[in-house]
Design a protein around this motif. Structure first.
Motif, PDB file in Angstrom:
ATOM      1  N   ALA A 141       0.744  -1.220  -0.046  1.00  0.00           N
ATOM      2  CA  ALA A 141       0.031  -0.117   0.157  1.00  0.00           C
ATOM      3  C   ALA A 141       0.882   1.057  -0.135  1.00  0.00           C
ATOM      4  CB  ALA A 141      -0.892  -0.043   1.153  1.00  0.00           C
ATOM      5  N   LEU A 142       1.966   1.384   0.731  1.00  0.00           N
ATOM      6  CA  LEU A 142       2.801   2.457   0.730  1.00  0.00           C
ATOM      7  C   LEU A 142       3.597   2.691  -0.359  1.00  0.00           C
ATOM      8  CD1 LEU A 142       4.346   2.050   4.385  1.00  0.00           C
ATOM      9  CD2 LEU A 142       2.866   3.837   3.558  1.00  0.00           C
ATOM     10  N   VAL A 143       3.855   1.475  -1.297  1.00  0.00           N
ATOM     11  CA  VAL A 143       4.355   1.639  -2.479  1.00  0.00           C
ATOM     12  C   VAL A 143       3.541   2.266  -3.446  1.00  0.00           C
ATOM     13  CG1 VAL A 143       5.296   0.503  -4.544  1.00  0.00           C
ATOM     14  CG2 VAL A 143       6.106  -0.016  -2.181  1.00  0.00           C
ATOM     15  N   ILE A 144       2.236   1.833  -3.694  1.00  0.00           N
ATOM     16  CA  ILE A 144       1.304   2.381  -4.250  1.00  0.00           C
ATOM     17  C   ILE A 144       0.806   3.776  -4.171  1.00  0.00           C
ATOM     18  CG2 ILE A 144      -1.352   2.311  -4.925  1.00  0.00           C
ATOM     19  CD1 ILE A 144      -1.056  -0.786  -4.543  1.00  0.00           C
ATOM     20  N   ARG A 145       0.988   4.368  -2.927  1.00  0.00           N
ATOM     21  CA  ARG A 145       0.642   5.487  -2.374  1.00  0.00           C
ATOM     22  C   ARG A 145       1.790   6.514  -2.666  1.00  0.00           C
ATOM     23  NH1 ARG A 145      -3.671   7.202   1.197  1.00  0.00           N
ATOM     24  NH2 ARG A 145      -5.448   5.790   0.563  1.00  0.00           N
ATOM     25  N   PHE A 146       2.737   6.054  -2.415  1.00  0.00           N
ATOM     26  CA  PHE A 146       4.216   7.083  -2.622  1.00  0.00           C
ATOM     27  C   PHE A 146       4.500   7.267  -3.853  1.00  0.00           C
ATOM     28  CE2 PHE A 146       4.036   7.127   2.050  1.00  0.00           C
ATOM     29  CZ  PHE A 146       4.537   8.212   2.273  1.00  0.00           C
ATOM     30  N   THR A 147       4.338   6.272  -4.883  1.00  0.00           N
ATOM     31  CA  THR A 147       4.815   6.394  -6.057  1.00  0.00           C
ATOM     32  C   THR A 147       4.463   7.817  -6.759  1.00  0.00           C
ATOM     33  OG1 THR A 147       5.034   3.959  -6.457  1.00  0.00           O
ATOM     34  CG2 THR A 147       4.929   5.322  -8.245  1.00  0.00           C
ATOM     35  N   PRO A 148       3.211   8.018  -6.808  1.00  0.00           N
ATOM     36  CA  PRO A 148       2.777   9.453  -7.472  1.00  0.00           C
ATOM     37  C   PRO A 148       3.437  10.531  -6.689  1.00  0.00           C
ATOM     38  CG  PRO A 148       1.096   8.303  -6.321  1.00  0.00           C
ATOM     39  CD  PRO A 148       1.910   7.357  -6.421  1.00  0.00           C
ATOM     40  N   VAL A 149       3.603  10.473  -5.324  1.00  0.00           N
ATOM     41  CA  VAL A 149       4.165  11.251  -4.476  1.00  0.00           C
ATOM     42  C   VAL A 149       5.665  11.796  -4.797  1.00  0.00           C
ATOM     43  CG1 VAL A 149       4.737  12.075  -2.195  1.00  0.00           C
ATOM     44  CG2 VAL A 149       2.614  11.122  -2.550  1.00  0.00           C
ATOM     45  N   LEU A 150       6.373  10.671  -5.215  1.00  0.00           N
ATOM     46  CA  LEU A 150       7.630  10.693  -5.275  1.00  0.00           C
ATOM     47  C   LEU A 150       7.796  11.535  -6.879  1.00  0.00           C
ATOM     48  CD1 LEU A 150       9.351   7.787  -3.861  1.00  0.00           C
ATOM     49  CD2 LEU A 150       9.400  10.139  -3.199  1.00  0.00           C
ATOM     50  N   MET A 151       6.840  10.843  -7.856  1.00  0.00           N
ATOM     51  CA  MET A 151       6.751  11.479  -9.025  1.00  0.00           C
ATOM     52  C   MET A 151       6.597  13.066  -8.876  1.00  0.00           C
ATOM     53  SD  MET A 151       5.341   8.099 -11.116  1.00  0.00           S
ATOM     54  CE  MET A 151       5.252   8.691 -12.403  1.00  0.00           C
ATOM     55  N   ASP A 152       5.668  13.421  -8.319  1.00  0.00           N
ATOM     56  CA  ASP A 152       5.233  14.666  -8.075  1.00  0.00           C
ATOM     57  C   ASP A 152       6.511  15.841  -7.552  1.00  0.00           C
ATOM     58  OD1 ASP A 152       3.344  16.810  -8.354  1.00  0.00           O
ATOM     59  OD2 ASP A 152       3.433  16.953  -6.227  1.00  0.00           O
ATOM     60  N   LYS A 153       7.144  15.117  -6.618  1.00  0.00           N
ATOM     61  CA  LYS A 153       8.240  15.825  -6.143  1.00  0.00           C
ATOM     62  C   LYS A 153       9.556  15.832  -7.259  1.00  0.00           C
ATOM     63  CE  LYS A 153       7.572  14.954  -1.253  1.00  0.00           C
ATOM     64  NZ  LYS A 153       7.905  14.642   0.149  1.00  0.00           N
ATOM     65  N   ALA A 154       9.483  14.690  -8.121  1.00  0.00           N
ATOM     66  CA  ALA A 154      10.580  14.863  -9.106  1.00  0.00           C
ATOM     67  C   ALA A 154      10.452  15.874 -10.054  1.00  0.00           C
ATOM     68  CB  ALA A 154      10.824  13.647  -9.580  1.00  0.00           C
ATOM     69  N   ARG A 155       8.870  16.087 -10.121  1.00  0.00           N
ATOM     70  CA  ARG A 155       8.624  17.151 -11.350  1.00  0.00           C
ATOM     71  C   ARG A 155       8.864  18.531 -10.694  1.00  0.00           C
ATOM     72  NH1 ARG A 155       4.557  20.154 -11.396  1.00  0.00           N
ATOM     73  NH2 ARG A 155       3.344  19.275  -9.770  1.00  0.00           N
ATOM     74  N   GLN A 156       8.582  18.701  -9.330  1.00  0.00           N
ATOM     75  CA  GLN A 156       8.662  20.065  -8.778  1.00  0.00           C
ATOM     76  C   GLN A 156      10.184  20.382  -8.729  1.00  0.00           C
ATOM     77  OE1 GLN A 156       6.842  19.857  -4.841  1.00  0.00           O
ATOM     78  NE2 GLN A 156       4.769  19.628  -5.687  1.00  0.00           N
ATOM     79  N   LEU A 157      11.054  19.179  -8.471  1.00  0.00           N
ATOM     80  CA  LEU A 157      12.666  19.350  -8.345  1.00  0.00           C
ATOM     81  C   LEU A 157      13.055  19.957  -9.754  1.00  0.00           C
ATOM     82  CD1 LEU A 157      14.693  19.444  -6.328  1.00  0.00           C
ATOM     83  CD2 LEU A 157      15.435  17.004  -6.937  1.00  0.00           C
ATOM     84  N   GLY A 158      12.558  19.194 -10.954  1.00  0.00           N
ATOM     85  CA  GLY A 158      13.013  19.430 -12.331  1.00  0.00           C
ATOM     86  C   GLY A 158      12.650  20.865 -12.658  1.00  0.00           C
ATOM     87  N   GLN A 159      11.444  21.435 -12.196  1.00  0.00           N
ATOM     88  CA  GLN A 159      11.119  22.676 -12.623  1.00  0.00           C
ATOM     89  C   GLN A 159      11.886  23.815 -11.755  1.00  0.00           C
ATOM     90  OE1 GLN A 159       6.892  22.707 -11.168  1.00  0.00           O
ATOM     91  NE2 GLN A 159       6.257  22.033 -13.244  1.00  0.00           N
ATOM     92  N   ALA A 160      12.190  23.517 -10.321  1.00  0.00           N
ATOM     93  CA  ALA A 160      13.131  24.227  -9.491  1.00  0.00           C
ATOM     94  C   ALA A 160      14.451  24.209 -10.292  1.00  0.00           C
ATOM     95  CB  ALA A 160      13.035  23.978  -8.299  1.00  0.00           C
ATOM     96  N   TRP A 161      14.876  23.368 -10.903  1.00  0.00           N
ATOM     97  CA  TRP A 161      16.114  23.276 -11.563  1.00  0.00           C
ATOM     98  C   TRP A 161      16.300  24.158 -12.723  1.00  0.00           C
ATOM     99  CZ3 TRP A 161      21.232  21.344 -10.595  1.00  0.00           C
ATOM    100  CH2 TRP A 161      22.156  21.239 -11.678  1.00  0.00           C
ATOM    101  N   ARG A 162      15.222  24.090 -13.581  1.00  0.00           N
ATOM    102  CA  ARG A 162      15.048  24.847 -14.720  1.00  0.00           C
ATOM    103  C   ARG A 162      14.916  26.293 -14.671  1.00  0.00           C
ATOM    104  NH1 ARG A 162      12.206  20.320 -16.226  1.00  0.00           N
ATOM    105  NH2 ARG A 162      10.404  21.034 -15.587  1.00  0.00           N
TER     106      ARG A 162
END
Length: 198
Positions: A141-162
């Motif tokens: 359940a934690l893997v299912i729940r946290f996958t989109p969370v981590l992907m969203d954080k990766a997207r935000q980190l990529g935007q901050a870098w750009r």
């Protein structure tokens, strides 16, 4: 944490989690036995029709949930294009897309606690070998729940870098994302312990 359940109610929401997960397993096995590209495309079309049968808003939400899969499909296409085996690349990519779309359909229409209950029931016989069904179910359940969370954080980190650099982020954000994941895991472990553990 984010939920993967669709906000658009469908008749699939009323079906029990067990039969849906069993059907998903059977269809996935059948899908990966297909060798013909035409049959794989037909399977993809059938899944698309299934999504659309529950309305355009539901289908659009489902496509949005599949968006993170595109980089993997692009890598597959580039690799098989470079090696000259386009047909094999299309077949593998098509199977992956259809399988993930089917799994996505199940997670969009099934509450997480219902899936946890099914995993606990299925893994209950493993308790005699020392496996704790509750721990395994919560981990899934934690893997299912946290996958989109981590992907969203990766997207935000990529935007901050750009926003701060003209260079592409590429591998440079892997370490910060890994540290974020470890930090989240640590906080969730503390929260579980504070509530008495499993």
């Amino acid at each position: 944490m984010l939920t993967l359940t669709s906000p658009f109610e469908t008749s699939l929401h009323r079906l029990a989690a067990g039969p849906k997960l069993l059907a998903l397993a059977g269809l996935s096995i059948g899908l990966f036995t297909l060798q013909s590209l035409a049959l794989i495309v037909a399977a993809g079309g059938a899944v698309a029709v299934l999504y659309l049968a529950f309305g355009w808003p539901f289908a659009r939400y489902g496509v949005a949930m599949l968006r993170p899969l595109w980089p993997f499909l692009a890598i597959l296409a580039l690799w098989h294009g470079w090696t000259g085996s386009w047909a094999l690349g299309l077949a593998i990519g098509g199977k992956m897309l259809v399988a993930v779309a089917l799994a996505n359909l199940v997670t969009m229409t099934t509450r997480l606690d219902d899936m946890i209950a099914v995993v606990e029931r299925v893994t209950a016989p493993l308790a005699r070998f020392g496996v704790q069904p509750r721990v395994l179910a919560v981990a899934i359940a934690l893997v299912i729940r946290f996958t989109p969370v981590l992907m969203d954080k990766a997207r935000q980190l990529g935007q901050a870098w750009r926003a701060r650099s003209a260079r592409r982020a590429n591998w440079r954000i892997v370490l910060p994302i890994s540290l974020m994941a470890l930090d989240d895991a640590d906080r969730i472990a503390e929260a579980i312990r504070a509530r008495g553990g499993l």
